[in-house]
Motif scaffolding. Sequence first.
Motif, PDB file in Angstrom:
ATOM      1  N   HIS A  87       0.821  -1.210   0.000  1.00 22.19           N
ATOM      2  CA  HIS A  87       0.000   0.000   0.000  1.00 22.19           C
ATOM      3  C   HIS A  87       0.854   1.258   0.000  1.00 22.19           C
ATOM      4  N   LYS A 127     -17.998  -1.348  -2.405  1.00 20.88           N
ATOM      5  CA  LYS A 127     -17.287  -2.531  -1.913  1.00 20.88           C
ATOM      6  C   LYS A 127     -17.635  -3.720  -2.796  1.00 20.88           C
ATOM      7  N   PHE A 183     -13.666  -2.921  -2.567  1.00 21.23           N
ATOM      8  CA  PHE A 183     -12.924  -1.843  -3.213  1.00 21.23           C
ATOM      9  C   PHE A 183     -11.486  -2.249  -3.492  1.00 21.23           C
ATOM     10  N   ASN A 184     -10.921  -1.565  -4.453  1.00 19.52           N
ATOM     11  CA  ASN A 184      -9.512  -1.731  -4.797  1.00 19.52           C
ATOM     12  C   ASN A 184      -8.681  -0.766  -3.937  1.00 19.52           C
ATOM     13  N   TYR A 185      -7.660  -1.319  -3.268  1.00 21.81           N
ATOM     14  CA  TYR A 185      -6.877  -0.496  -2.355  1.00 21.81           C
ATOM     15  C   TYR A 185      -6.281   0.733  -3.046  1.00 21.81           C
ATOM     16  N   ILE A 224      -7.278   2.316  -5.704  1.00 20.35           N
ATOM     17  CA  ILE A 224      -8.287   3.305  -6.082  1.00 20.35           C
ATOM     18  C   ILE A 224      -8.727   4.117  -4.870  1.00 20.35           C
TER      19      ILE A 224
END
Length: 325
Positions: free
Chosen positions: A2, A118, A120-122, A124
Amino acid sequence: MHSFTKEEHRRVGEQNYTILCIDDESVNLKVLASIFKDHYNVIACKSAKQGFQRALNENPDIILLDILMPEENGFELMAKLKQHPQLTNIPVIFITGLQDAEDEEKGLMMGACDYIQKPFNYGIVRARVNTHLEIVRQRNLLQKFALFDSLTELPNRRKWQQDSVDYWLSAKSAQTAMVYGIVDVDHFKKYNDYYGHQQGDVALRKIANTIRRTLFEFGGAVFRCGGEEFYFYFPGNQQFSDEVTLTACLKSIENLAIPHLAISPNCLVSVSIGAVRVIPSDNNSVEKVMKQADERLYLVKNSDRNGVSYLDLNIEKQQIVLDIS
């Protein structure tokens, strides 16, 4: 996994933003925290009630809000946030399992700045949050420019109108005395005519910074509200302390030793001050007190200048301190 890109760091800078995450699912809160915790202050709440209270206490920069929660849902909380004057401008992003277009439209119509579904893409989520934090940063800069004088870097008249009333109401609630007043640079038009406006600007900056530093030591604040005119306030203590503060302002300008040859060979730039001590009440207001301070100022301006005219409304007694040098 991340980590932030260099571009994301550049855009949002190194400011310590606070993100408030509100979701009844612990796993979702942990995921959001894992995305942002290394770069921002993340606050996690498991209910709308708790989230609303933390928003009041922490004043976050952005809120990530779930919709489907027990007792009070995200839409209901959103309505409360937008109705509260302290919270209405905080950007809110809905992160929810509701995928109906009508729900998304409803969230955006209520004032949400974004709507993420949801699961969700981290990347994004991170990118969208950073985009809105960049908007927050730019908004804060615009607000700073709107509320501060570019020449002296002091807060301006608009900021005075906000802060002076806030402090008035606070002092009224606590029934404590405040001193409000005006500082005016003596013979400043003659100074500009003699030395030129560029040198006049230099002198104003020196005077502004000196008054600011002096009043700061006494818990006060100063604002540029005219060409060579500054408004101020500071908490009042005993009458002697007020006079000490005001006299310190005069002395600080005298100590700058800025020549004013347009007046006489030995003249230095000086200021005149009109000040009023008052315990705020329903029978008075900032506007009325500042009008009285202006009257006090002109007592000095029409005398020898370089002095203070001080009025204590609570004992109905005035004192004038002149020629302190």
